[in-house]
Write a protein that holds these residues in place. Sequence first.
Motif, PDB file in Angstrom:
ATOM      1  N   GLU A  38       0.799  -1.167  -0.114  1.00  0.00           N
ATOM      2  CA  GLU A  38      -0.031   0.101  -0.070  1.00  0.00           C
ATOM      3  C   GLU A  38       0.584   1.125   0.000  1.00  0.00           C
ATOM      4  O   GLU A  38       0.549   2.312  -0.882  1.00  0.00           O
ATOM      5  CB  GLU A  38      -1.027  -0.014   1.492  1.00  0.00           C
ATOM      6  CG  GLU A  38      -1.819   1.135   1.260  1.00  0.00           C
ATOM      7  CD  GLU A  38      -1.340   2.127   1.911  1.00  0.00           C
ATOM      8  OE1 GLU A  38      -2.103   3.296   1.521  1.00  0.00           O
ATOM      9  OE2 GLU A  38      -0.363   2.214   2.688  1.00  0.00           O
ATOM     10  N   GLU A  39       2.018   1.344   0.889  1.00  0.00           N
ATOM     11  CA  GLU A  39       2.756   2.363   0.869  1.00  0.00           C
ATOM     12  C   GLU A  39       3.468   2.374  -0.555  1.00  0.00           C
ATOM     13  O   GLU A  39       3.932   3.918  -0.948  1.00  0.00           O
ATOM     14  CB  GLU A  39       3.720   2.211   1.925  1.00  0.00           C
ATOM     15  CG  GLU A  39       3.298   2.648   3.344  1.00  0.00           C
ATOM     16  CD  GLU A  39       4.276   1.963   4.606  1.00  0.00           C
ATOM     17  OE1 GLU A  39       4.552   2.457   5.538  1.00  0.00           O
ATOM     18  OE2 GLU A  39       5.005   0.922   4.169  1.00  0.00           O
ATOM     19  N   ARG A  42       1.117   4.182  -2.818  1.00  0.00           N
ATOM     20  CA  ARG A  42       1.173   5.703  -2.643  1.00  0.00           C
ATOM     21  C   ARG A  42       2.032   6.507  -3.118  1.00  0.00           C
ATOM     22  O   ARG A  42       2.059   7.410  -3.757  1.00  0.00           O
ATOM     23  CB  ARG A  42       0.998   5.926  -0.995  1.00  0.00           C
ATOM     24  CG  ARG A  42      -0.428   5.422  -0.337  1.00  0.00           C
ATOM     25  CD  ARG A  42      -0.225   5.693   1.139  1.00  0.00           C
ATOM     26  NE  ARG A  42      -0.038   7.099   1.538  1.00  0.00           N
ATOM     27  CZ  ARG A  42       0.150   7.394   2.588  1.00  0.00           C
ATOM     28  NH1 ARG A  42       0.089   6.401   3.593  1.00  0.00           N
ATOM     29  NH2 ARG A  42       0.592   8.877   2.978  1.00  0.00           N
ATOM     30  N   ARG A  45       1.763   6.850  -6.894  1.00  0.00           N
ATOM     31  CA  ARG A  45       0.922   8.064  -7.378  1.00  0.00           C
ATOM     32  C   ARG A  45       1.318   9.524  -7.069  1.00  0.00           C
ATOM     33  O   ARG A  45       0.553  10.266  -7.620  1.00  0.00           O
ATOM     34  CB  ARG A  45      -0.539   8.049  -6.363  1.00  0.00           C
ATOM     35  CG  ARG A  45      -1.172   6.569  -6.459  1.00  0.00           C
ATOM     36  CD  ARG A  45      -2.760   6.857  -5.849  1.00  0.00           C
ATOM     37  NE  ARG A  45      -2.702   6.751  -4.456  1.00  0.00           N
ATOM     38  CZ  ARG A  45      -2.466   5.750  -3.665  1.00  0.00           C
ATOM     39  NH1 ARG A  45      -2.709   4.372  -4.316  1.00  0.00           N
ATOM     40  NH2 ARG A  45      -2.510   5.731  -2.371  1.00  0.00           N
ATOM     41  N   ARG A  59       9.068   7.037   5.011  1.00  0.00           N
ATOM     42  CA  ARG A  59       8.448   6.076   5.512  1.00  0.00           C
ATOM     43  C   ARG A  59       9.317   4.872   5.912  1.00  0.00           C
ATOM     44  O   ARG A  59       9.070   4.078   7.039  1.00  0.00           O
ATOM     45  CB  ARG A  59       7.405   5.579   4.547  1.00  0.00           C
ATOM     46  CG  ARG A  59       6.288   6.441   4.406  1.00  0.00           C
ATOM     47  CD  ARG A  59       5.195   6.432   5.497  1.00  0.00           C
ATOM     48  NE  ARG A  59       4.393   5.276   5.691  1.00  0.00           N
ATOM     49  CZ  ARG A  59       3.281   5.220   6.551  1.00  0.00           C
ATOM     50  NH1 ARG A  59       2.935   6.547   6.956  1.00  0.00           N
ATOM     51  NH2 ARG A  59       2.774   4.215   6.751  1.00  0.00           N
TER      52      ARG A  59
END
Length: 254
Positions: A38-39, A42, A45, A59
Motif C-alpha cells: 500500500e505504501e 502511494r 501516485r 516511511r
Amino acid sequence: MQPADRETIGPDLIDVWTWSVDAPPSSVDRYAAQLSAEELARAARFVREHDGRRFIVGRGRLRSILGRYLGLPPKSLAFAYNDYGKPSVALPGGTPFSFNLSHSADLAALAVSDRYELGIDIEEIRFLKEDIAGRFFSRKEYLTLQALPPEAYLDGFYRCWTRKEAFVKAHGAGLSLPLDSFDVTFDWANEPRLVRLDGDPDAPSNWRILELETPVTFAGAVVALTKGHPVGLRYRSEEDEPSKALRDLSECRC
C-alpha cells in the motif's frame, strides 16, 4: 529481533529524530524494500517522481526507527489509523507506545514516546502570501501576533503555527478540532504552553508544549499529554545514538 532488544524511553523523555528525505538511489531502494504494498502504491501516485522518492525515504526511515524500539523487523510493522487519520502501532496487551511524523521540504522529524500521546510539527519558514493567521488563529493569538515588531512577525507566525499543528496531531481529533478553539503562547516573553482549550479547563495543566530545535530556516514543536509530568526532548542521531545534550526546550530559546 527478540523482545529483549526493544529500546525503552521512560517517563522523563521524548525521543526526537530528524533526517533528510533526499537520499541517493541506493538508499531509496533499501527503504522501498521495507515498505508495504500500500505504501509503495502511494509513492507511485505522486505526480513528481522526486516527491515519491521522498515519501519512500520518510516511511522507510520511520519503519526502521520504530522497529528498533519495538524489537520487530521494519517491514513487519502494521499501522492502524483512528477516525481522523492518526497512525498507531498495535501492541500486545495494550502496551503504551506513541509516535508522530512530520515533514517539510527535505526534512523529516519523528517524535517517539512509550508513555505519552504526542504530536510533532515541522515547517519550512517561507514568506506568507495571505493572512493565514487571520483565518485560523484564535483572536488572542492573532492580536499577539499583530503586536510583534514587523521583523519578528514571520518567526512568531511559524512558532504559533507549529505549536497549534502539533497540538492538533497530539489531540488526535484532526480537522474536527478548530484551530481557534484553543490558545498557545508563542512570544519570547512566555514559555511554550497551552493556555486554553474549549470545553476542557484542565487542558493547560495536562498538555506540555516543547519547542523543537531545528535548522534556522525551519520551525517546529512537540506536544505531549503528560498530565503535569515534566519531560525533555532527547535528540537522536542517524547512528541511533542519543545526543550529548538533553534539553527541555520549553525553557531554551533556541
